[in-house]
Design a protein around this motif. Structure first.
Motif: not given
Length: 273
Positions: A121-129
């Motif tokens: 969760a802390r590494r979600l940046l440009a992902e469509r998640i």
């Protein structure tokens, strides 16, 4: 999403998020108290539908996640590689359509699963998640630290009255309504369940109102009535019996008779005959 107590509405909000995620793929997991000691159990629950994407991962990540899920033999995997593998796996799934991951009762996730999902969760940046946790206090404060949170609190008296009026047929005496609102203390589940255990006479003005002295007990009785109305267990069905002659009886399948209850059996004498 953080809730202070059971019945406050966190699961309902997750369902609202699912209903509003049109055009997105939904992945769900839920913490189970009896599985808290099973490492990677919660993580496997969330990722299991996507394991066909495992070959797309870099080899070190693929091996780490495969070992964590016991798809291959090997020493305990590196936690960092497992976290990267889950992030890569979910990102690969989200390439085709946005992915929303809903995790209910996260306070009962095994520790390594909670830490890994927080890492992702802390590494979600440009992902469509999108990754949404629903957790009851005070668990997982360290694991989920730093993530945006929404505290789900009790309903105000006004909202509690409106919810109660929406589930009680007919007109509710104001004194009875105020007493129920005070007893339930803004807990939505209590407001929805309590009226199911009360008789119509309880709603009439001048009747003294319902006996709400034991709110928890009345809600428990409401659930017990539902459980008792369910059909018997499969083990109680006719298929588990051993009739010596033709026999028919109601069975748990909801039909008058079951194929197992009407199968002709050759009678074998016994000591009881």
């Amino acid at each position: 999403m953080r809730a202070a107590e059971a019945g406050i509405g966190k699961t309902a909000l997750l369902e609202h998020a699912r209903a509003g995620a049109a055009g997105c793929r939904i992945a769900r997991a839920a913490g189970i108290e009896s599985e808290m000691e099973l490492a990677f159990g919660g993580l496997h629950q969330l990722c299991a539908p996507f394991l066909d994407h495992l070959p797309h991962l870099p080899a070190p990540q693929r091996e780490a996640l495969g070992t964590a899920f016991r798809l291959s033999a090997g020493p305990p995997p590196d936690r960092f590689l497992v976290g990267l593998a889950v992030l890569s796996l979910l990102a690969d799934v989200a390439d085709k359509e946005p992915l929303v991951c809903l995790v209910d009762d996260a306070q009962w996730l095994d520790r390594v699963s909670a830490q890994t999902l927080a890492f992702v969760a802390r590494r979600l940046l440009a992902e469509r998640i999108g990754l949404v946790f629903a957790v009851r206090e005070p668990s997982l404060e360290d694991e989920l630290a730093g993530l945006p949170e929404l505290e789900v609190g009790r309903l105000s008296d006004g909202d509690a009255r409106a919810l109660l009026d929406s589930v009680v047929p007919g007109r509710l005496d104001a004194r009875v309504r105020d007493r129920i609102v005070a007893e339930t203390q803004g807990n939505p589940l209590a407001l929805l369940e309590l009226p199911q255990g009360l008789t119509p006479r309880s709603w009439r003005a001048g009747s003294g109102g319902p006996d709400t002295g034991s709110l928890a007990g009345q809600i428990e009785q409401s659930f017990l009535r539902r459980v008792r109305s369910l059909p018997p267990r499969p083990s109680d069905c006719c298929s588990s019996r051993r009739p010596s002659r033709w026999a028919t009886w109601p069975c748990w399948h909801g039909r008058r008779t079951c194929w197992a209850s009407t199968r002709p059996r050759r009678h074998r004498p016994s000591r009881l005959d």
